[in-house]
Scaffold this active site. Structure first.
Site, PDB file in Angstrom:
ATOM      1  N   ARG A 136      21.520  -0.947   4.727  1.00 17.50           N
ATOM      2  CA  ARG A 136      21.322   0.288   3.730  1.00 17.50           C
ATOM      3  C   ARG A 136      21.090  -0.345   2.436  1.00 17.50           C
ATOM      4  O   ARG A 136      21.133   0.068   1.381  1.00 17.50           O
ATOM      5  CB  ARG A 136      22.876   0.740   3.284  1.00 17.50           C
ATOM      6  CG  ARG A 136      23.635   1.265   4.842  1.00 17.50           C
ATOM      7  CD  ARG A 136      24.710   1.880   4.591  1.00 17.50           C
ATOM      8  NE  ARG A 136      25.412   2.636   5.491  1.00 17.50           N
ATOM      9  CZ  ARG A 136      26.228   2.058   6.462  1.00 17.50           C
ATOM     10  NH1 ARG A 136      26.680   0.871   6.453  1.00 17.50           N
ATOM     11  NH2 ARG A 136      26.551   2.892   7.554  1.00 17.50           N
ATOM     12  N   LYS A 169       7.684   3.130  -4.732  1.00 19.37           N
ATOM     13  CA  LYS A 169       7.499   4.141  -3.503  1.00 19.37           C
ATOM     14  C   LYS A 169       7.022   3.583  -2.367  1.00 19.37           C
ATOM     15  O   LYS A 169       6.366   2.553  -2.382  1.00 19.37           O
ATOM     16  CB  LYS A 169       5.988   5.135  -3.760  1.00 19.37           C
ATOM     17  CG  LYS A 169       6.391   6.313  -4.816  1.00 19.37           C
ATOM     18  CD  LYS A 169       5.217   7.120  -4.929  1.00 19.37           C
ATOM     19  CE  LYS A 169       5.336   8.551  -5.693  1.00 19.37           C
ATOM     20  NZ  LYS A 169       4.180   9.273  -5.890  1.00 19.37           N
ATOM     21  N   GLU A 217      -8.355   3.544  -7.992  1.00 19.67           N
ATOM     22  CA  GLU A 217      -6.957   3.732  -8.530  1.00 19.67           C
ATOM     23  C   GLU A 217      -7.206   3.169 -10.125  1.00 19.67           C
ATOM     24  O   GLU A 217      -6.387   3.866 -10.976  1.00 19.67           O
ATOM     25  CB  GLU A 217      -5.846   2.959  -7.995  1.00 19.67           C
ATOM     26  CG  GLU A 217      -5.791   3.450  -6.441  1.00 19.67           C
ATOM     27  CD  GLU A 217      -4.959   4.840  -6.637  1.00 19.67           C
ATOM     28  OE1 GLU A 217      -4.500   5.152  -7.459  1.00 19.67           O
ATOM     29  OE2 GLU A 217      -4.506   5.285  -5.380  1.00 19.67           O
ATOM     30  N   LYS A 276       0.983   2.459 -15.475  1.00 21.56           N
ATOM     31  CA  LYS A 276       1.887   2.752 -14.218  1.00 21.56           C
ATOM     32  C   LYS A 276       3.395   2.397 -14.818  1.00 21.56           C
ATOM     33  O   LYS A 276       4.217   3.373 -14.641  1.00 21.56           O
ATOM     34  CB  LYS A 276       1.265   2.058 -13.035  1.00 21.56           C
ATOM     35  CG  LYS A 276       2.455   2.081 -11.816  1.00 21.56           C
ATOM     36  CD  LYS A 276       1.954   3.479 -11.017  1.00 21.56           C
ATOM     37  CE  LYS A 276       2.701   3.901  -9.830  1.00 21.56           C
ATOM     38  NZ  LYS A 276       2.428   3.160  -8.666  1.00 21.56           N
ATOM     39  N   GLU A 285       9.457  10.990  -9.819  1.00 20.17           N
ATOM     40  CA  GLU A 285       8.330  12.080  -9.581  1.00 20.17           C
ATOM     41  C   GLU A 285       8.701  13.476  -9.984  1.00 20.17           C
ATOM     42  O   GLU A 285       8.338  14.366  -9.319  1.00 20.17           O
ATOM     43  CB  GLU A 285       7.613  11.954  -8.762  1.00 20.17           C
ATOM     44  CG  GLU A 285       5.987  12.281  -8.567  1.00 20.17           C
ATOM     45  CD  GLU A 285       5.160  12.123  -7.371  1.00 20.17           C
ATOM     46  OE1 GLU A 285       4.886  12.934  -6.621  1.00 20.17           O
ATOM     47  OE2 GLU A 285       4.994  10.981  -7.383  1.00 20.17           O
ATOM     48  N   ARG A 322       5.347  11.666 -13.728  1.00 18.13           N
ATOM     49  CA  ARG A 322       4.697  10.781 -12.547  1.00 18.13           C
ATOM     50  C   ARG A 322       3.878  11.364 -11.608  1.00 18.13           C
ATOM     51  O   ARG A 322       2.838  10.594 -11.258  1.00 18.13           O
ATOM     52  CB  ARG A 322       5.835  10.187 -11.762  1.00 18.13           C
ATOM     53  CG  ARG A 322       5.417   9.079 -10.992  1.00 18.13           C
ATOM     54  CD  ARG A 322       6.460   8.001 -10.369  1.00 18.13           C
ATOM     55  NE  ARG A 322       6.075   7.279  -9.396  1.00 18.13           N
ATOM     56  CZ  ARG A 322       6.698   6.105  -8.730  1.00 18.13           C
ATOM     57  NH1 ARG A 322       7.924   6.057  -9.430  1.00 18.13           N
ATOM     58  NH2 ARG A 322       6.348   5.241  -8.049  1.00 18.13           N
ATOM     59  N   ASN A 358      -1.042  10.869  -9.156  1.00 21.07           N
ATOM     60  CA  ASN A 358      -1.657  11.192  -8.093  1.00 21.07           C
ATOM     61  C   ASN A 358      -3.215  12.072  -8.313  1.00 21.07           C
ATOM     62  O   ASN A 358      -3.442  12.997  -7.225  1.00 21.07           O
ATOM     63  CB  ASN A 358      -0.523  12.193  -7.069  1.00 21.07           C
ATOM     64  CG  ASN A 358       0.673  11.417  -6.741  1.00 21.07           C
ATOM     65  OD1 ASN A 358       0.478  10.412  -6.431  1.00 21.07           O
ATOM     66  ND2 ASN A 358       1.865  12.056  -6.792  1.00 21.07           N
ATOM     67  N   HIS A 405      -5.208  12.661  -5.162  1.00 19.18           N
ATOM     68  CA  HIS A 405      -4.504  12.356  -3.973  1.00 19.18           C
ATOM     69  C   HIS A 405      -4.364  13.318  -2.839  1.00 19.18           C
ATOM     70  O   HIS A 405      -4.256  13.084  -1.758  1.00 19.18           O
ATOM     71  CB  HIS A 405      -3.211  11.587  -4.282  1.00 19.18           C
ATOM     72  CG  HIS A 405      -3.463  10.357  -4.767  1.00 19.18           C
ATOM     73  ND1 HIS A 405      -4.116  10.151  -5.904  1.00 19.18           N
ATOM     74  CD2 HIS A 405      -2.728   9.046  -4.535  1.00 19.18           C
ATOM     75  CE1 HIS A 405      -3.884   8.580  -6.283  1.00 19.18           C
ATOM     76  NE2 HIS A 405      -3.230   7.779  -5.191  1.00 19.18           N
ATOM     77  N   HIS A 407      -5.390  12.624   0.621  1.00 24.97           N
ATOM     78  CA  HIS A 407      -4.308  12.440   1.767  1.00 24.97           C
ATOM     79  C   HIS A 407      -4.799  13.497   2.800  1.00 24.97           C
ATOM     80  O   HIS A 407      -4.838  13.056   3.908  1.00 24.97           O
ATOM     81  CB  HIS A 407      -3.155  12.892   1.119  1.00 24.97           C
ATOM     82  CG  HIS A 407      -2.534  11.686   0.501  1.00 24.97           C
ATOM     83  ND1 HIS A 407      -1.483  11.776  -0.052  1.00 24.97           N
ATOM     84  CD2 HIS A 407      -2.760  10.455   0.258  1.00 24.97           C
ATOM     85  CE1 HIS A 407      -1.067  10.726  -0.760  1.00 24.97           C
ATOM     86  NE2 HIS A 407      -2.041   9.814  -0.584  1.00 24.97           N
ATOM     87  N   HIS A 452      -7.563   4.256   1.891  1.00 26.65           N
ATOM     88  CA  HIS A 452      -7.081   5.157   0.817  1.00 26.65           C
ATOM     89  C   HIS A 452      -7.815   5.358  -0.592  1.00 26.65           C
ATOM     90  O   HIS A 452      -7.807   6.418  -1.127  1.00 26.65           O
ATOM     91  CB  HIS A 452      -5.672   4.700   0.525  1.00 26.65           C
ATOM     92  CG  HIS A 452      -4.935   5.112  -0.441  1.00 26.65           C
ATOM     93  ND1 HIS A 452      -4.618   6.567  -0.317  1.00 26.65           N
ATOM     94  CD2 HIS A 452      -4.565   5.107  -1.742  1.00 26.65           C
ATOM     95  CE1 HIS A 452      -3.728   7.027  -1.423  1.00 26.65           C
ATOM     96  NE2 HIS A 452      -3.804   6.029  -2.170  1.00 26.65           N
TER      97      HIS A 452
END
Length: 365
Positions: free
Chosen positions: A118, A140, A182, A224, A234, A238, A242, A245, A249, A262
């Site tokens: 956990r 993330k 990026e 960042k 997000e 935030r 992206n 992205h 993606h 990526h």
């Protein structure tokens, strides 16, 4: 060495940036509570840096966990290898998981740390430019699903991020360029002066100039960290990180994870975001072309896959994490240096963007 801070109250953590930091145990020791450390790496990075980092952490009982390399292995099966190793070695709740590698390793090691018993401590040691300027900062963590990239994961912040810029000397040129996508993103979304700096220094960055790389990493991480500190999960600003992205993606999912890196998919996706922003009248053709030229100079693809149809884009984009209440939100540009997340656009503009003749656009530059 330069030190930045991700300000999250009691969960704040430092980002160390400099050369030769892999050999400095005093930087990592304050962030390791127990005596057990699991270094998660892959078959490409481990031969280069695993033994060195293990020696730096010689005061601890180090467990090496070496995974197969590549985006195609960012899945449940590979994640289980981390759990198998931790359980077999009887690692307890005071263990620290150290991610040594690029974005795939950082995402999987972080997700494993979030889940194991956990939640256990976690340190990022990114070795690619892309992971140093983006994925290692902000918490993330995720794995891919056949229907969508990064769709299964958790927000889980590291205890520290250690960026040794010397590791970039072993980075293949294609991977370096992927990271520059990026870096360029930050100039486009929130720092137009940085965009000008990149235009002046992109050649030095590709030639691995140490001072230029350190400055690019520092400015990217500072941007960042500021965004993450303001919006950790997000819910607002935030999401502007992206840019490109959602389109990117879709490219990765359609083409098969790992076929396009990526950063390469993000670059082509950013060109599509620039095109759509121009079609909406928010930026000029000159602004769009400026972004495309910089991506080109960075060695990045600026044309999406020509055998990918608008319908295929829409199929994958419909399961993007930015879809809310059935509406697809996109990150676009109000102007260079100012991004916006919006679902308020004519659908025809989106369709025209997906169907645009990108080879012709690029040929006219």
């Amino acid at each position: 060495m330069q030190t930045l801070k991700v300000d999250l109250g009691e969960r704040s953590y430092p980002i160390y940036i400099g050369e030769g930091l892999l050999d400095q145990p005093e930087l990592l020791a304050p962030h390791i509570a127990g005596r057990q450390v699991a270094i998660v790496s892959n078959e490409t990075v481990a031969p280069l840096y695993l033994e060195r980092l293990s020696q730096t952490l010689g005061a601890y009982k180090v467990l090496p966990v070496v995974l197969p390399d590549g985006e195609s292995h960012k899945n449940w099966e590979t994640l289980q290898l981390i759990f198998d190793a931790l359980l077999t070695a009887r690692h307890d709740r005071r263990t620290t998981v150290v991610a040594l590698g690029g974005g795939v390793i950082g995402d999987m090691a972080g997700f494993a740390a979030a889940c194991y018993q956990r939640g256990v401590d976690f340190i990022q040691v990114p070795t690619t430019l892309l992971s140093q300027v983006d994925s290692s900062v902000g918490g993330k963590t995720a794995i891919n699903h056949p229907l969508g990239k990064n769709m299964v994961g958790a927000f889980y912040q590291p205890n520290a991020v250690l960026i040794d810029t010397a590791s970039l000397r072993t980075l293949p040129p294609r991977e370096l360029s992927a990271g520059l996508a990026e870096v360029i993103k930050y100039g486009l979304i929130c720092d137009e002066p940085f965009l000008g700096w990149l235009e002046d220094h992109v050649d030095a960055l590709r030639n691995l100039d140490g001072a230029a790389l350190t400055e690019a990493i520092r400015r990217s991480c500072a941007a960042k960290a500021a965004v993450v500190g303001a919006d950790e999960r997000e819910s607002g600003v935030r999401a502007t990180l992206n840019l490109g992205h959602t389109f990117g993606h879709a490219i990765e999912t359609q083409m098969g994870y790992g076929v396009w890196l990526h950063g390469e998919a993000v670059a082509a996706g950013t060109v599509m975001a620039l095109e759509m922003s121009m079609r909406l009248g928010w930026i000029s053709q000159q602004d769009r072309d400026r972004g495309i030229r910089l991506m080109q100079r960075a060695g990045l693809p600026v044309v999406p896959p020509q055998d990918m149809t608008p319908a295929q884009f829409m199929q994958h984009m419909s399961v993007d994490k930015k879809v809310l209440d059935g509406r697809l939100r996109l990150v676009l540009l109000n102007k260079l240096g100012e991004a916006v997340v919006t679902d308020d656009y004519p659908q025809q503009i989106l369709q025209d963007t997906l169907a645009a003749d990108y080879p012709a656009i690029v040929a006219q530059l």
